[in-house]
Write an enzyme that holds these catalytic residues in place. Structure first.
Site, PDB file in Angstrom:
ATOM      1  N   LYS A  23     -20.017  81.558  39.365  1.00  0.00           N
ATOM      2  CA  LYS A  23     -19.386  80.655  40.348  1.00  0.00           C
ATOM      3  C   LYS A  23     -18.484  81.473  41.269  1.00  0.00           C
ATOM      4  O   LYS A  23     -17.255  81.394  41.207  1.00  0.00           O
ATOM      5  CB  LYS A  23     -18.603  79.561  39.627  1.00  0.00           C
ATOM      6  N   GLU A  27     -27.764  78.684  25.486  1.00  0.00           N
ATOM      7  CA  GLU A  27     -26.739  77.641  25.538  1.00  0.00           C
ATOM      8  C   GLU A  27     -27.121  76.535  24.559  1.00  0.00           C
ATOM      9  O   GLU A  27     -28.265  76.077  24.543  1.00  0.00           O
ATOM     10  CB  GLU A  27     -26.667  77.071  26.964  1.00  0.00           C
ATOM     11  N   ARG A  62      -7.536  91.856  59.360  1.00  0.00           N
ATOM     12  CA  ARG A  62      -7.911  90.605  58.705  1.00  0.00           C
ATOM     13  C   ARG A  62      -8.993  90.797  57.649  1.00  0.00           C
ATOM     14  O   ARG A  62      -8.932  90.209  56.566  1.00  0.00           O
ATOM     15  CB  ARG A  62      -8.362  89.572  59.746  1.00  0.00           C
ATOM     16  N   LYS A  71     -30.386  78.229  29.538  1.00  0.00           N
ATOM     17  CA  LYS A  71     -29.472  77.085  29.579  1.00  0.00           C
ATOM     18  C   LYS A  71     -30.227  75.800  29.265  1.00  0.00           C
ATOM     19  O   LYS A  71     -31.430  75.796  29.022  1.00  0.00           O
ATOM     20  CB  LYS A  71     -28.791  77.032  30.944  1.00  0.00           C
ATOM     21  N   ASP A  85     -21.593  74.937  24.459  1.00  0.00           N
ATOM     22  CA  ASP A  85     -21.321  74.266  25.730  1.00  0.00           C
ATOM     23  C   ASP A  85     -20.608  72.935  25.533  1.00  0.00           C
ATOM     24  O   ASP A  85     -21.120  72.026  24.881  1.00  0.00           O
ATOM     25  CB  ASP A  85     -22.638  74.034  26.477  1.00  0.00           C
TER      26      ASP A  85
END
Length: 284
Positions: free
Chosen positions: A134, A199, A99, A166, A220
């Protein structure tokens, strides 16, 4: 800071800890300790293979005496019925590693397959698809490796290997000029040689980033039309600055952004919304 190999070893250790715990009691109660056998990894869905090297690490970590014969390497285009490798050794070891190995290989192959699909959409353009942060906690190195296997490129691995200013950084710092200046001063003071990206949300911020002197500008949530205008503006001021599109870009709109002339398009879906590639580990 731990090395890549140390982080991977920790991941495998944790995977066994949460799956095997104090013992696979089903296997321990039904399979004799000296029973020997063989299993094959069989592909059940077309895609791009990734994770073979990780599978070898999983088997080696649990039972160094397991013998693995590899037939297909990472990066190969596979189809249903293909046999990736065979593993021989103690049946108990085969059943207890199954697994963990499959979870890793299915996810990595799913990411590689998705990445290849996105990069193919940009065929003929200079634009490369990028991953993001992410990722699944603990599996980032594996997922980013799968992106590379699928033909994409990695953005930054984490918060430590690149400076990406950012919108929140800009707002808290008091503006792009201030944020970039502080970042450069920080790098100089701490002996860091890090690439610097900012950004931007509009043409005014793009101009500020150009004036501040950065390595890459992120556009962005720009529309394809605004992206074309932004690329024209940036190229006219500094043709050496890299340009990245990010935010709200789907598979259907990907090509349009690439044709706008950007160098990179970051796609969170490569890692956060991927479907694992179907495969099974069957006894011979």
């Amino acid at each position: 800071m731990k090395s890549k190999e140390e982080l991977i070893d920790d991941l495998i250790t944790l995977a066994f800890a949460e799956d095997v715990g104090d013992g696979d009691h089903t296997t321990l109660s039904t399979i004799p300790a000296d029973a020997m056998g063989k299993q094959r990894l069989i592909i059940k869905e077309e895609g791009i293979l990734s994770g073979v090297d990780m599978a070898l690490k999983v088997f080696r970590k649990f039972d160094p005496e397991l013998k693995v014969t590899v037939f297909i390497l990472d990066g190969a285009h596979v189809k249903p019925g293909d046999i990736v490798f065979e593993v021989e050794g103690k049946v108990r070891s085969l059943l207890q590693t199954e697994r963990t190995m499959l979870n890793i290989m299915q996810r990595m192959s799913g990411i590689a397959t998705m990445t290849a699909k996105y990069q193919e959409k940009l065929k003929g353009l200079k634009t490369k698809v990028l991953d993001t942060r992410k990722t699944t906690p603990g599996m980032r190195l594996l997922e980013k490796e799968a992106v590379k296997t699928g033909g994409g490129e990695n953005h930054r691995i984490g918060l430590f290997d690149m400076i990406l200013i950012k919108d929140n950084h800009v707002d808290f710092a008091g503006g792009i000029k201030e944020a970039v200046q502080r970042a450069k001063e920080y790098c100089k003071a701490n002996g860091k040689d890090l690439r610097l990206e900012v950004e931007t949300r509009n043409s005014d911020e793009i101009k500020q980033a150009l004036e501040a002197g950065v390595d890459r500008i992120m556009l962005d949530n720009f529309t394809p039309e605004r992206t074309r205008e932004a690329v024209k503006l940036i190229r006219s001021q500094n043709p050496n600055v890299e340009i990245e599109s990010s935010g709200g870009i789907t598979f259907d709109t990907l090509r349009e952004y690439g044709e706008a002339g950007v160098d990179f398009i970051s796609v969170g879906a490569l890692t956060h919304s991927v479907k694992g590639l179907d495969m099974s580990f069957k006894a011979v």
